[in-house]
Design an enzyme around this catalytic site. Structure first.
Site, short mmCIF file in Angstrom:
data_model
loop_
_atom_site.label_atom_id
_atom_site.label_comp_id
_atom_site.label_asym_id
_atom_site.label_seq_id
_atom_site.Cartn_x
_atom_site.Cartn_y
_atom_site.Cartn_z
CG ASP A 101 -1.92 0.89 1.25
OD1 ASP A 101 -2.79 0.11 1.81
OD2 ASP A 101 -1.50 2.21 0.47
CG ASP B 124 -3.40 3.93 -2.84
OD1 ASP B 124 -4.48 2.71 -2.64
OD2 ASP B 124 -3.75 4.49 -1.76
CD GLU B 125 -6.00 -0.79 -1.23
OE1 GLU B 125 -5.63 -2.26 -0.58
OE2 GLU B 125 -6.35 0.14 -1.16
#
Length: 402
Positions: free
Chosen positions: A10, A105-106
């Site tokens: 993350d 974003d992860e």
DNA sequence: TCTGGGGTCCTAGGACCC
DNA sequence: TCTGGGGTCCTAGGACCC
């Protein structure tokens, strides 16, 4: 049989970190990415400097201004973040052939059986963190665990710039180290119900049988909690094939009552949503109109058709009928939205049956192609001059110069 | 403090058919 | 004449996540 090993990776304070990298003078300062200060939006992401002042994601922007008047307030630059995200994901790919994105974003990396290649899990994760930083300047947090659910919780626990491994056998102990309020998948409503039932910890929940939890909290939530508090993956994160819905919505700077203005906006939303369908190569048989009144109550209306929706005009005709049918007369609206679903609906796969539909669809496609070439966004004449937000464009990109 | 925009999945009720 | 039960599809709303 060897144990499964999953990483959850993350990116820390993603949007705000990108802004700080692009503008080094923002480093070490409270950067707040989101809505225009004074407007009706919320914080999207903020730097840790802003978090230390109490600012957080999803907070009304007004509140952020009050808490952090010296903050650097910036609009969302989604295209830039996509580029940056791509760079991070290509680092992931050098560690795992098929990183599975959970959002921009992860991602999950299935690292099962990679010991010979990368060494111990923790060492591999440290190498991954270094590689991301070297390539992009971004910091990531990594959770390592025997299943995805635990890996996700572990990365959250380790933030920022963290690394946390939950080894087989440590599942229960790890869950017990988490406050119940941090349980991913149990939001405000469920937390409230748990408090009302005097369930205060993972251990409290473990005392109840699956069917008892199901009876008091509903079958789905009960089964989720039963597994989750034992560190068993409750079965989120299933592989999906293609999107289930596509939608566009807009909150107005001020509530709107005027019918013509609302229909002009509806047309603009239909254009955006149909273009999103075309870009993804989707045909939809279901259209949804969403309304939010001035008092924040939301309602929606939808129609399923036998044939796919063929064009902006087609969508607008259906959407207008739904809006007129659903809206309380003269009630001011704060938000209007248009969405599509039903992509796998039986006859959608047959494509467009009528020449007329096909002609309009071709025209829509041509306009979209032109927009992409010129970098501009064409707007139907009727929607011109209405509700142009100077802070961000409709996709969150910087607005047109005004 | 006054609440975005993009999604996913679940539930419940009603219609309809067998 | 009254009444089953199950399956499927559709709609509306809600919880949740980033």
């Amino acid at each position: 049989m060897r144990a499964n090993v999953f990483f959850h990776v993350d990116i820390d304070a993603f949007f705000a970190s990108v802004e700080q990298i692009d503008k080094p003078e923002y480093a070490g300062k409270p950067v707040i990415v989101g809505a225009r200060p004074g407007g009706r939006g919320v914080v999207s992401t903020c730097s840790y400097e802003a978090r230390s002042r109490g600012v957080h994601s999803a907070m009304p922007i007004q509140e952020a201004v009050r808490l952090c008047p010296e903050g650097i307030f910036l609009p969302v630059r989604m295209e830039r973040y996509r580029e940056s995200s791509d760079a991070v994901f290509s680092v992931f790919e050098s560690f795992c052939p098929e990183p599975r994105a959970l959002s921009i974003d992860e991602a999950f990396l299935d690292m099962t059986g990679t010991g010979r290649l990368f060494g111990e899990s923790a060492a591999a994760a440290a190498a991954l963190k270094d590689a991301v930083f070297a390539s992009t300047g971004l910091r990531v947090s990594v959770g390592i665990a025997p299943n995805r659910f635990l890996a996700k919780l572990a990365s959250a626990r380790s933030k920022p710039d963290g690394l946390l491994e939950v080894k087989p056998g440590e599942e229960i102990a790890f869950m017990d180290s988490l406050p119940l309020g941090r349980l991913w998948g149990a939001g405000d409503k469920t937390q409230e119900r748990l408090r009302a039932l005097n369930l205060r910890s993972m251990a409290d929940i473990r005392k109840l049988e699956r069917d008892v939890l199901g009876r008091i909290l509903g079958k789905g939530t009960g089964a989720f909690l039963y597994d989750a508090c034992r560190g068993i993956d409750p079965g989120f994160f299933q592989e999906r094939d293609g999107p289930r819905s596509v939608s566009t919505e807009r909150t107005f700077e001020r509530d709107i009552v005027d019918d013509d203005t609302l229909e002009a906006i509806l047309l603009d939303l239909c254009q955006e949503a149909v273009h999103a369908l075309i870009k993804r190569g989707l045909l939809a048989t279901c259209l949804i109109v969403k309304l939010r009144y001035g008092d924040f109550t939301s309602v929606s209306a939808r129609t399923s058709l036998k044939r796919p929706i063929s064009s902006i005009d087609d969508a607008f005709r259906i959407a207008t009928a739904l809006l007129r049918e659903k809206r309380r007369a003269a009630a001011p609206l704060r938000l209007l939205g248009v969405g599509f679903s039903g992509f796998d609906g039986g006859e959608a796969s047959q494509g467009l049956l009528f020449d007329d539909d096909r002609r309009r669809a071709d025209l829509d496609r041509a306009v979209l192609g032109m927009d992409e070439k010129t970098g501009l966004r064409s707007t139907r004449a009727r929607a011109l001059g209405k509700e142009v937000n100077p802070w961000t464009g409709p996709d969150g990109s910087p607005g047109r110069p005004s």
